[in-house]
Design a protein around this motif. Structure first.
Motif, PDB file in Angstrom:
ATOM      1  N   GLY A  14       0.557  -1.407   0.074  1.00 39.23           N
ATOM      2  CA  GLY A  14       0.097   0.104  -0.166  1.00 39.23           C
ATOM      3  C   GLY A  14       0.756   1.141  -0.213  1.00 39.23           C
ATOM      4  O   GLY A  14       0.089   2.302  -0.111  1.00 39.23           O
ATOM      5  N   THR A  15       2.311   1.346   0.166  1.00 41.58           N
ATOM      6  CA  THR A  15       3.036   2.540   0.323  1.00 41.58           C
ATOM      7  C   THR A  15       3.029   3.266  -1.074  1.00 41.58           C
ATOM      8  O   THR A  15       3.363   4.558  -0.808  1.00 41.58           O
ATOM      9  CB  THR A  15       4.319   2.070   0.673  1.00 41.58           C
ATOM     10  OG1 THR A  15       4.830   1.326  -0.417  1.00 41.58           O
ATOM     11  CG2 THR A  15       4.441   1.458   2.270  1.00 41.58           C
ATOM     12  N   ILE A  56      -4.632  -4.596   1.248  1.00 43.17           N
ATOM     13  CA  ILE A  56      -3.375  -3.861   1.639  1.00 43.17           C
ATOM     14  C   ILE A  56      -2.776  -4.511   3.039  1.00 43.17           C
ATOM     15  O   ILE A  56      -3.784  -4.458   3.959  1.00 43.17           O
ATOM     16  CB  ILE A  56      -3.495  -2.332   1.742  1.00 43.17           C
ATOM     17  CG1 ILE A  56      -3.665  -1.772   0.228  1.00 43.17           C
ATOM     18  CG2 ILE A  56      -2.442  -1.647   2.250  1.00 43.17           C
ATOM     19  CD1 ILE A  56      -4.423  -0.341   0.147  1.00 43.17           C
ATOM     20  N   SER A  57      -1.729  -4.600   3.260  1.00 43.86           N
ATOM     21  CA  SER A  57      -1.246  -5.310   4.485  1.00 43.86           C
ATOM     22  C   SER A  57      -1.117  -4.490   5.797  1.00 43.86           C
ATOM     23  O   SER A  57      -0.324  -3.090   5.497  1.00 43.86           O
ATOM     24  CB  SER A  57       0.321  -5.706   4.049  1.00 43.86           C
ATOM     25  OG  SER A  57       0.004  -6.996   3.285  1.00 43.86           O
ATOM     26  N   ILE A  58      -1.639  -4.472   6.929  1.00 41.94           N
ATOM     27  CA  ILE A  58      -1.439  -3.727   7.988  1.00 41.94           C
ATOM     28  C   ILE A  58      -1.235  -4.901   9.183  1.00 41.94           C
ATOM     29  O   ILE A  58      -1.838  -5.616   9.372  1.00 41.94           O
ATOM     30  CB  ILE A  58      -2.614  -2.862   8.221  1.00 41.94           C
ATOM     31  CG1 ILE A  58      -2.871  -1.770   7.464  1.00 41.94           C
ATOM     32  CG2 ILE A  58      -2.434  -2.057   9.802  1.00 41.94           C
ATOM     33  CD1 ILE A  58      -1.939  -0.546   7.280  1.00 41.94           C
ATOM     34  N   ASP A  59       0.030  -4.686   9.869  1.00 41.83           N
ATOM     35  CA  ASP A  59       0.544  -5.614  10.721  1.00 41.83           C
ATOM     36  C   ASP A  59       0.269  -5.251  12.114  1.00 41.83           C
ATOM     37  O   ASP A  59       0.454  -6.081  13.130  1.00 41.83           O
ATOM     38  CB  ASP A  59       1.852  -6.125  10.582  1.00 41.83           C
ATOM     39  CG  ASP A  59       2.060  -7.049   9.348  1.00 41.83           C
ATOM     40  OD1 ASP A  59       1.488  -7.817   9.059  1.00 41.83           O
ATOM     41  OD2 ASP A  59       2.667  -6.697   8.540  1.00 41.83           O
ATOM     42  N   SER A  60      -0.189  -3.911  12.423  1.00 44.04           N
ATOM     43  CA  SER A  60      -0.462  -3.521  13.819  1.00 44.04           C
ATOM     44  C   SER A  60      -1.318  -2.149  13.448  1.00 44.04           C
ATOM     45  O   SER A  60      -1.287  -1.262  12.582  1.00 44.04           O
ATOM     46  CB  SER A  60       0.696  -3.041  14.378  1.00 44.04           C
ATOM     47  OG  SER A  60       0.427  -2.530  15.659  1.00 44.04           O
ATOM     48  N   ALA A  61      -2.165  -1.843  14.634  1.00 45.43           N
ATOM     49  CA  ALA A  61      -2.866  -0.656  14.688  1.00 45.43           C
ATOM     50  C   ALA A  61      -1.729   0.320  15.228  1.00 45.43           C
ATOM     51  O   ALA A  61      -1.999   1.700  15.218  1.00 45.43           O
ATOM     52  CB  ALA A  61      -3.912  -0.781  15.401  1.00 45.43           C
ATOM     53  N   ASP A  62      -0.731  -0.019  15.724  1.00 45.19           N
ATOM     54  CA  ASP A  62       0.318   1.001  16.152  1.00 45.19           C
ATOM     55  C   ASP A  62       1.209   1.211  15.061  1.00 45.19           C
ATOM     56  O   ASP A  62       1.927   0.338  14.685  1.00 45.19           O
ATOM     57  CB  ASP A  62       1.143   0.324  17.423  1.00 45.19           C
ATOM     58  CG  ASP A  62       2.065   1.086  18.174  1.00 45.19           C
ATOM     59  OD1 ASP A  62       2.675   1.996  17.490  1.00 45.19           O
ATOM     60  OD2 ASP A  62       2.395   1.099  19.214  1.00 45.19           O
ATOM     61  N   PRO A  63       1.323   2.490  14.714  1.00 42.68           N
ATOM     62  CA  PRO A  63       2.249   2.626  13.413  1.00 42.68           C
ATOM     63  C   PRO A  63       3.650   2.429  13.734  1.00 42.68           C
ATOM     64  O   PRO A  63       4.523   1.633  12.919  1.00 42.68           O
ATOM     65  CB  PRO A  63       2.521   4.409  13.361  1.00 42.68           C
ATOM     66  CG  PRO A  63       1.101   4.697  14.123  1.00 42.68           C
ATOM     67  CD  PRO A  63       0.574   3.918  15.162  1.00 42.68           C
ATOM     68  N   GLU A  64       4.384   2.602  15.023  1.00 48.39           N
ATOM     69  CA  GLU A  64       5.707   2.099  15.153  1.00 48.39           C
ATOM     70  C   GLU A  64       6.013   0.532  14.985  1.00 48.39           C
ATOM     71  O   GLU A  64       6.845   0.058  14.652  1.00 48.39           O
ATOM     72  CB  GLU A  64       6.005   2.678  16.673  1.00 48.39           C
ATOM     73  CG  GLU A  64       6.407   4.197  16.512  1.00 48.39           C
ATOM     74  CD  GLU A  64       6.917   4.714  17.934  1.00 48.39           C
ATOM     75  OE1 GLU A  64       7.180   3.876  18.836  1.00 48.39           O
ATOM     76  OE2 GLU A  64       7.033   5.757  18.032  1.00 48.39           O
TER      77      GLU A  64
END
Length: 483
Positions: A196-197, A217-225
């Motif tokens: 997705g970037t 689109i891949s998201i591995d955490s709700a936390d950006p860091e």
């Protein structure tokens, strides 16, 4: 609607006379397309009956479908609308053609997969810890643009319904757009699996106008860091979320994909909450498979107990009903059927909501883990594998053999297509037809495709054996398991 279609297929096309007719329609071609293809297209209103033989075939098929719809109390207008979707039409053609060839089987044997996941390139702009592809730089022998066009020809000829472009990062490659354009023209259902970037507003608009059906689109955490740490590049979370917003804004069917490990499984509700706020239609949680770079973080795999609790939590979120919540863990089908009392189901990669009768029939028909059975993977160099998570098991190369020849004549694929020859608990489990365990996990941990899935709560003794040996890795259980 999906269930009604399956029910009419089983009742009507199981008839030997109808089966023979379908076999004839599948084999007879007009203008390089089967009569069955023309009949379905004419029935849906997507093709004008320009020649007598396709028109006559469409009348026969229309009678069968409309009569079946009447028996099942389904309006013919709804059926025709359902068949207008090109991916659905191609998928139904594959099912009917396969029934003509093999008869009704559980799970259904197909002479072509519904879906090919095409790892378009090994190049990637991220360095994810779990990457099954070890994506970084393009391989020296990746397919040329001309060869990619030939791949599309072969997949079309075989009867494949859908292509999912993955990677690496498919959007990074210069051949992506011309290949997508040709895939859409050939009436494939086209999906893109991306980090997705790179999805700017312009790219999202281009995905929409070119005819892409689905963007994941891949998201591995709700936390950006935390996401950035897992993905290996600072700022990747912000760029991915921007990409999601751009796709949703342009009306693209958009989903979030999350690979589940000890790093993030406890925040799955937060990820689902993020998905709801962003307005996506689907969240799919992928089984972690210790392959590729994932071999280095094998200790991050969930235990069977953790996975069972996680899947039960997903079901509770699924009940809300405002968003599709899927999992590639085949055990999820069992959890949803059990927890819902048989009123809901979610076989691997699919979902059927509440208030639909006979869900177990649909689940058995689809058949759980689809590796080497309803889907396969195509590597950047043209190698076919049963699943993106089983790159160690090449079936053949499309440069040397046709796709159909590989799919139909590779002996090892028989092991993926029968749930009755699975070993240990998976082979005798009452849920083997809707689950059967993840074959990629079995192969990764045991080196044996028929072995039990050690991540299932019903196979917990095998997991405990690994833990006791203090070797929870793919090297600890290489010996073949016998029932």
């Amino acid at each position: 609607m999906v269930l009604e279609t399956v029910k009419f297929i089983k009742r009507v096309f199981g008839n030997p006379i109808v089966r023979a007719a379908v076999k004839y329609l599948s084999n007879k071609k007009v203008e390089d397309k089967s009569l069955l293809y023309h009949a379905l297209s004419i029935y849906s209103g997507e093709e004008a009956p320009r020649k007598f033989t396709p028109y006559l075939s469409s009348l026969l098929l229309s009678f069968i479908i409309d009569f079946s719809a009447h028996i099942l109390d389904v309006k013919s207008e709804s059926t025709r609308k359902f068949f207008k979707e090109r991916g659905v039409r191609r998928g139904i053609e594959t099912i009917l053609r396969s029934i003509g060839k093999y008869g009704i089987t559980i799970p259904q044997m197909l002479d072509a997969p519904f879906l090919v996941v095409w790892n378009f390139t090994n190049a990637c702009n991220l360095r994810c810890k779990h990457c099954y592809q070890r994506a970084e730089k393009p391989l020296p022998n990746e397919l040329s643009l001309e060869e990619k066009f030939k791949v599309l020809d072969q997949l079309e000829e075989a009867g494949v319904a859908a292509i999912a472009f993955s990677g690496g990062e498919p959007l990074i490659h210069q051949d992506f757009w011309p290949v997508v354009e040709r895939a859409v023209r050939k009436n494939f259902y086209v999906a893109v699996a991306t980090n997705g970037t790179l999805i700017t507003e312009r790219v999202a608009e281009k995905l929409k106008t070119k005819g892409v059906n689905y963007v994941e689109i891949s998201i591995d955490s709700a936390d950006p860091e935390k996401h950035d740490m897992f993905r290996g590049v600072k700022g990747s979370w912000r760029s991915a979320v921007r990409g999601i917003r751009n796709c949703v804004k342009r009306g693209l069917f958009t989903g979030i994909a999350t690979t589940v490990t000890k790093y993030n499984y406890l925040e799955a509700k937060k990820i689902i909450g993020l998905a709801r706020r962003l307005g996506v239609s689907r969240v799919i949680f992928f089984n972690f498979i210790p392959v590729g770079r994932g071999e280095k973080i094998v200790e991050m795999d969930l235990t069977p107990t953790e996975r069972e609790a996680f899947l039960n939590m997903l079901y509770e979120e699924l009940k809300v009903g405002d968003i599709e919540i899927l999992s590639t863990a085949p055990q999820y089908a069992r959890v949803v059927l059990e927890k819902s009392g048989g009123t809901m189901m979610s076989p691997t990669h699919f979902y059927a909501g509440p208030s639909i009768s006979g869900l177990s029939d649909l689940a058995n028909f689809i058949g759980g883990c689809g590796a080497g059975r309803i889907y396969c993977a195509l590597q950047p160099d043209g190698t076919i594998t049963p699943c993106v998570f089983i790159p160690q098991l090449p079936l053949g190369n499309i440069r040397e053999k046709s796709f159909s020849e590989i799919w139909e004549n590779t002996p090892i694929l028989k092991a993926f297509r029968s749930k009755d020859i699975l070993q240990a608990n998976c082979g005798i489990c009452p849920y083997r037809y809707i689950c059967g365990g993840c074959r990629a996990r079995a192969f990764s941990y045991y080196g044996y495709i028929l072995a039990p899935d050690p991540g299932c709560i019903r196979n917990i003794k095998y997991w405990r054996t690994m833990v006791k040996a203090k070797k929870p890795s793919k090297l600890s259980l290489k010996s073949k398991v016998k029932r």
